[in-house]
Design an enzyme around this catalytic site. Structure first.
Site, PDB file in Angstrom:
ATOM      1  N   TYR A  96      -9.674   8.155   7.989  1.00 52.62           N
ATOM      2  CA  TYR A  96      -8.347   6.842   7.857  1.00 52.62           C
ATOM      3  C   TYR A  96      -8.846   7.274   6.387  1.00 52.62           C
ATOM      4  O   TYR A  96      -7.653   6.244   5.374  1.00 52.62           O
ATOM      5  CB  TYR A  96      -9.570   6.242   8.509  1.00 52.62           C
ATOM      6  CG  TYR A  96      -9.579   4.498   8.201  1.00 52.62           C
ATOM      7  CD1 TYR A  96      -8.197   4.241   9.326  1.00 52.62           C
ATOM      8  CD2 TYR A  96      -9.568   3.605   7.218  1.00 52.62           C
ATOM      9  CE1 TYR A  96      -7.859   2.496   8.978  1.00 52.62           C
ATOM     10  CE2 TYR A  96      -8.908   2.122   7.340  1.00 52.62           C
ATOM     11  CZ  TYR A  96      -8.029   1.945   7.808  1.00 52.62           C
ATOM     12  OH  TYR A  96      -7.663   0.354   7.580  1.00 52.62           O
ATOM     13  N   SER A 126      -5.558  -0.209   2.682  1.00 47.91           N
ATOM     14  CA  SER A 126      -6.100  -0.411   3.014  1.00 47.91           C
ATOM     15  C   SER A 126      -7.238  -0.615   1.650  1.00 47.91           C
ATOM     16  O   SER A 126      -6.576  -0.091   0.462  1.00 47.91           O
ATOM     17  CB  SER A 126      -7.368   0.467   3.780  1.00 47.91           C
ATOM     18  OG  SER A 126      -8.680  -0.027   4.275  1.00 47.91           O
TER      19      SER A 126
END
Ligand code: NAD
Length: 256
Positions: free
Chosen positions: A151, A138
């Site tokens: 995350y 990401s």
């Protein structure tokens, strides 16, 4: 002989988009995910592209289930040539309110599963003298946002794992790269839009433009086709010397 790609979380969102591009390129599909209709999704996609398909609902939180899934795939297809570690979840909360079980689940699914998957496919790839591992990290593997401790930590960890596997894999023609997308409009993001609308008392349009895409120079969601085509390229012979990278596909987010 067609090559086989194993894609975790391949029956939804980005994983499904990547599966579509691999099927288009003639790869056999081995898709994993928790979608109850995963088997039908896999069969349909495979049939539409005249490739072989197999589905597994192995839970990425369970190392034994991961190892079993890989062994079943090798028994079925002969080899797993390309591994796409894509399954992932998200949870957003300030650190002092972040539930420990969410931290464990995010680290388990978004990071540790890539370790167990890579470990399981490694001997076969080594023996075949060919392997491609593509980790869907990401932009949050390269930069941070508040309230996403688990995350961001998991995705930074995934980028680190990518670099190590690139070094270890090079003598065996096993390449490992990470793709670092900005925002892609998938179920994971649809849920975030709804949550942010409540938190900020904003309309959907305001949340998308100001909150989500605020840090992307290009104010558009990243199309899944872009990620799928990049993944197919990374698996190709043309990308033989491309390894150990974390490629941002983020509309310029991490260029600031
Ligand atoms: P999604 O929710 O559409 O798909 C997630 C997939 O992971 C689903 O198939 C789901 O069944 C699977 N999954 C979740 N938990 C699992 C488990 N325990 N075992 C097996 N499978 C499990 O989300 P998405 O947006 O397509 O996300 C895919 C990946 O891309 C994730 O790793 C996510 O972090 C990453 N990513 C997404 C975006 C975005 O904006 N959507 C941006 C950057 C990175």
């Amino acid at each position: 002989m067609p090559k086989t790609v194993l894609i975790t979380g391949g029956t939804s969102g980005i994983g499904l988009g990547i599966a579509r591009e691999f099927a288009n390129a003639g790869y056999n599909l081995y898709l994993n995910g928790l979608e109850p209709n995963g088997e039908a999704i896999t069969a349909e996609l495979a049939a539409a592209h005249s490739v072989a398909g197999l589905f597994s609902n192995a839970n990425m939180l369970q190392p034994d289930a991961i190892a079993q899934m890989v062994q079943q795939g090798i028994a079925h297809f002969g080899s797993i040539d390309v591994l796409v570690c894509n399954a992932g979840i998200q949870y957003v909360a300030p650190i002092d309110e972040f539930p420990a079980e969410k931290w464990e689940a995010i680290l388990g699914i978004n990071l540790s599963s890539a370790f167990y998957l890579s470990k399981a496919v490694w001997p076969g790839m080594k023996a075949n003298g060919f392997g491609r591992i593509i980790n869907i990290a990401s932009a949050h593997g390269l930069t941070a946002s508040e309230f996403k401790s688990a995350y961001v930590a998991a995705k930074h960890g995934l980028v680190g794992l990518t670099k190590v596997l690139a070094l270890e894999g090079a003598p065996f023609n096993i390449n490992c790269n990470a793709i670092c997308p900005g925002y892609v409009k998938t179920p994971i993001v649809e849920k975030q839009i709804a949550d942010q609308m409540k938190v900020h008392s904003m309309s959907e349009d305001e949340v998308v433009k100001k909150v989500m895409l605020g840090r992307q120079a290009v104010k558009d969601f990243i199309p899944v086709e872009t990620l799928g085509k990049l993944a197919v390229f990374l698996a190709s012979d043309a990308a033989a010397t491309l390894t150990g990278t974390a490629l941002p596909v983020d509309g310029g987010w991490t260029a600031y």
